[in-house]
Design an enzyme around this catalytic site. Structure first.
Site, short mmCIF file in Angstrom:
data_model
loop_
_atom_site.label_atom_id
_atom_site.label_comp_id
_atom_site.label_asym_id
_atom_site.label_seq_id
_atom_site.Cartn_x
_atom_site.Cartn_y
_atom_site.Cartn_z
N ASP A 194 23.98 50.75 29.11
CA ASP A 194 23.13 49.58 29.18
C ASP A 194 21.43 50.33 29.15
O ASP A 194 21.24 51.13 29.71
CB ASP A 194 23.13 48.92 30.69
CG ASP A 194 22.40 47.81 30.85
OD1 ASP A 194 22.51 46.84 29.88
OD2 ASP A 194 21.39 48.08 31.70
N GLU A 278 24.70 47.66 23.43
CA GLU A 278 24.51 46.40 23.13
C GLU A 278 24.04 46.27 21.60
O GLU A 278 23.20 47.04 21.17
CB GLU A 278 23.46 45.78 24.02
CG GLU A 278 23.99 45.64 25.38
CD GLU A 278 22.68 45.58 26.49
OE1 GLU A 278 22.31 44.70 26.75
OE2 GLU A 278 21.85 46.67 26.51
N CYS A 334 37.51 40.28 38.01
CA CYS A 334 37.52 39.23 38.32
C CYS A 334 36.78 38.10 37.21
O CYS A 334 36.94 37.05 37.22
CB CYS A 334 37.02 38.93 39.81
SG CYS A 334 35.28 38.97 39.79
N CYS A 349 29.71 41.20 44.30
CA CYS A 349 30.40 40.04 43.71
C CYS A 349 31.06 39.21 44.93
O CYS A 349 31.75 39.64 45.74
CB CYS A 349 31.72 40.56 42.96
SG CYS A 349 32.96 39.32 42.27
N CYS A 352 35.45 39.34 44.25
CA CYS A 352 36.47 40.54 44.75
C CYS A 352 35.55 41.37 45.45
O CYS A 352 36.27 42.55 45.76
CB CYS A 352 36.69 41.22 43.34
SG CYS A 352 35.29 41.84 42.34
N ASP A 359 22.79 47.81 36.42
CA ASP A 359 22.80 48.34 35.39
C ASP A 359 24.18 48.95 34.92
O ASP A 359 24.65 48.72 33.74
CB ASP A 359 21.73 49.28 35.02
CG ASP A 359 20.29 48.72 35.13
OD1 ASP A 359 20.24 47.36 34.87
OD2 ASP A 359 19.24 49.30 35.33
ZN LIG Z 1 34.23 40.37 40.82
#
Ligand SMILES: [Zn+2]
Length: 378
Positions: A194, A278, A334, A349, A352, A359
């Site tokens: 990244d 990317e 997830c 998150c 999960c 990053d």
């Molecule tokens: Zn998650």
């Protein structure tokens, strides 16, 4: 002479290749080039005469180094030599020396004085990668000249630039030296990277590459000098001086930055077989304008270029993936979209429970996308 003719030969673990492109100088640049031919020819004949006279009158043989040491004196006696880049002048003396070597080794006749039809090329023996930009080549003391580059080449590998006038047309010969790379053992490892502003690179393995302190320092110094310059009176001697100094520091910082990017790309290509990053063209469209001003962009593009050809040379793979949502999506499996603005450094998150640097989270998503693309292609 055909343009874009390419020749190459190997020498030990190096490959030397020459690319030839058409040059399209402006009328003014053309005048400067002809004037340079004239001055180089004048120096060549003067240096030849110097060698001949010295031998005839004193029985002393003059060598290349003697003549190179005399160059500053000749420049004082003939200020017009200042119009020619010093390396080009040195190369003229080298050519003469080579003519003598060829004579002594019985490969050629005694060197002749040259008339204007015999001197139609100049050589810059120490090219830099900053001399190439957007189908233009920078010829010191002449300027940026349009070049029809049909074939791709790595500017960093170009060591010698030779400009030629032949049959009413201008050509440039670029001599590149590339290391012939021994086949690497496969590492069977893949990585996602990244590209950011806080850390230049974060990898899916949790590694960070920062802009080093010394580089940040140089960049600060550059900004300070730019401010100082803007305060100096327009057209004044001091402003000219400051401008000159600024250009020097600017080039120095650009080179430092490039060195650093070379190290990062080398380190990644050495350790991984597949690198996913990317797609910068798409990232470009998504960028926010305040960030766009940052140095980041220039560095990202360069890093991508370096990774691309280093991976290619080493027989490794670089995959560019669409960057959408790479920083928002949870990489824990997830797939939850976790919105966060730029100041939030941690990806947390709610689904999960994954907690990870933002990053690194993005880098893992980039890796997953790259592996998907690879899988679909095979
Ligand atoms: Zn998650």
């Amino acid at each position: 002479m055909r343009p874009s003719k390419s020749t190459s030969k190997s020498r030990g673990n190096e490959t030397v290749s020459v690319l030839r492109f058409r040059l399209e100088p402006t009328k003014e640049q053309e005048q400067k080039l002809f004037r340079t031919f004239f001055l180089c020819r004048k120096l060549y004949n003067q240096a030849l005469e110097d060698r001949v006279m010295s031998y005839r009158e004193k029985g002393i043989t003059i060598h290349y180094t003697d003549q190179q040491n005399r160059l500053p004196v000749w420049k004082r006696e003939h200020p017009e030599y200042q119009e020619v880049h010093s390396q080009v002048l040195q190369n003229v003396l080298q050519r003469l020396d080579q003519a003598f070597v060829n004579f002594f080794e019985k490969r050629a006749k005694f060197p002749k004085f040259k008339n204007k039809f015999m001197f139609r090329s100049i050589t810059y023996p120490q090219a830099r990668d900053t001399y190439f930009h957007d189908n233009q080549v920078y010829l010191p003391k002449i300027g940026w000249v349009r070049m029809r580059a049909h074939l791709p080449f790595d500017p960093a590998s170009v060591k010698i630039i030779n400009v030629k006038f032949h049959d009413g047309k201008w050509y440039v010969n670029l001599t590149s030296v590339t290391k012939t790379i021994a086949p690497r053992t496969e590492t069977c490892k893949s990585v996602g990277i990244d590209l950011g502003l806080l850390s230049l690179v974060a990898t899916s393995d949790g590694e960070f590459f920062e802009n080093p302190k010394w580089l940040q320092k140089s960049e600060k110094r550059l900004k300070r000098m730019q401010r100082q310059l803007s305060r100096k009176k327009k057209g004044s001697k001091n402003r000219q001086k400051a401008k000159h100094k600024l250009q020097g520091v600017h080039d120095h910082v650009a080179n430092q930055r490039k060195d650093h990017l070379h190290k990062i790309s080398r380190s990644l290509v050495d350790r991984y077989d597949l690198i996913c990053m990317e797609d910068l063209q798409v990232k470009e469209m998504m960028k926010n304008h305040r960030l766009a001003k940052s140095i980041g962009n220039a560095s990202w593009g360069k890093l991508a270029t370096y990774l691309e050809y280093k991976a290619k040379n080493a027989g490794k793979h670089l995959i560019k993936v669409p960057p959408h949502y790479t920083s928002q999506r949870c990489s824990g499996g997830c797939g939850t979209i976790v919105k966060k603005n730029l100041s939030v450094r941690l990806h947390q998150c709610p689904t999960c429970g994954l907690e990870i640097d933002r990053d690194v989270n993005a880098a893992i998503n980039i890796l997953h996308r790259g592996l998907e693309i690879r899988h679909q292609a095979s």
